[in-house]
Design a protein around this motif. Structure first.
Motif, PDB file in Angstrom:
ATOM      1  N   ASP A  44       1.076   3.396   2.165  1.00  0.00           N
ATOM      2  CA  ASP A  44       1.621   3.578   3.508  1.00  0.00           C
ATOM      3  C   ASP A  44       2.470   2.391   3.977  1.00  0.00           C
ATOM      4  OD1 ASP A  44      -0.849   2.239   3.565  1.00  0.00           O
ATOM      5  OD2 ASP A  44      -1.549   3.207   5.384  1.00  0.00           O
TER       6      ASP A  44
ATOM      7  N   SER B 240       0.860  -1.177   0.000  1.00  0.00           N
ATOM      8  CA  SER B 240       0.000   0.000   0.000  1.00  0.00           C
ATOM      9  C   SER B 240       0.904   1.237   0.000  1.00  0.00           C
ATOM     10  CB  SER B 240      -0.896  -0.003   1.240  1.00  0.00           C
ATOM     11  OG  SER B 240      -0.110   0.098   2.415  1.00  0.00           O
TER      12      SER B 240
ATOM     13  N   TYR C 244       2.235  -1.180   3.745  1.00  0.00           N
ATOM     14  CA  TYR C 244       1.777  -2.470   4.253  1.00  0.00           C
ATOM     15  C   TYR C 244       1.579  -3.466   3.110  1.00  0.00           C
ATOM     16  CZ  TYR C 244       0.960   0.215   8.472  1.00  0.00           C
ATOM     17  OH  TYR C 244       1.115   1.025   9.559  1.00  0.00           O
TER      18      TYR C 244
ATOM     19  N   ALA D 157      -4.123   3.628   0.637  1.00  0.00           N
ATOM     20  CA  ALA D 157      -3.561   3.653   1.990  1.00  0.00           C
ATOM     21  C   ALA D 157      -4.544   2.901   2.877  1.00  0.00           C
ATOM     22  CB  ALA D 157      -3.381   5.089   2.469  1.00  0.00           C
TER      23      ALA D 157
END
Length: 188
Positions: A13, A11, A15, A150
């Motif tokens: 962000d 993602s 992950y 995200a």
């Protein structure tokens, strides 16, 4: 020496899955541009490394797709036909065709595979297995597929690092679907 390449979906962000393994944020409606990129990326690969948890879903998934003429494409055949090595401390034998188990020390087992004759090696994870490979400095190339989402929380792959990991950007490429691939190598 053979290269160990990481191909991982992340993602924005950072992950690789949600807190409970959710992957519904990943984009899979790929166009020809990204399919051709992955086809070229996997062409020199003759071995897949997988952690046990990922292997339990990954190997049957691709084998199932191979049974349906509508989904038995070039990439599916590559995933089924490529030799796999599953790292596990709990399995005693492989339940899958064309798959060996590695049950010893991670660093020793991977370095033994890298020293063998053959093509490139790719790993797709899972999160814990990938984190251990990164922590041990075993990844030669990072191919990070950044999805346009995200998710706020989830499973990271860099949290086991005990210090800074410096990377050198080799290439970045954006695809029509909104995924950006970042290709890095360790800077040192």
């Amino acid at each position: 020496m053979r290269k160990l390449k990481l191909q991982m979906q992340l993602s924005v962000d950072g992950y690789v899955a949600g807190p409970n393994g959710e992957m519904d944020w990943m984009r899979w409606d790929w166009g020809d541009d990204i399919k051709n990129y992955v086809k070229d990326f996997t062409a020199p690969v003759d071995t897949l490394l997988l952690g046990r948890k990922l292997a339990e879903g990954f190997i049957p998934h691709w084998a199932g797709l191979m049974q349906d003429p509508a989904t038995a494409d070039h990439f599916t055949k590559k995933m089924v036909d490529t030799h796999k090595v599953v790292f596990s401390k709990t399995l005693k034998e492989s339940a899958w065709e064309n798959t060996d188990l590695a049950t010893g020390d991670l660093v020793e087992e991977v370095n033994k595979l890298k020293a063998m004759d053959g093509g490139d090696i790719v790993t797709y994870g899972g999160a814990g297995f990938t984190s251990a490979l990164i922590k041990a400095g075993l990844i030669d190339e990072y191919h990070l597929f950044i999805n346009p989402a995200a998710i706020g929380d989830g499973m990271p792959i860099f949290k086991q690092l005990e210090g800074k990991l410096s990377l050198k950007l080799i290439k970045s490429q954006a695809f029509e679907i909104g995924i950006v691939v970042l290709f890095y190598v360790p800077a040192s």
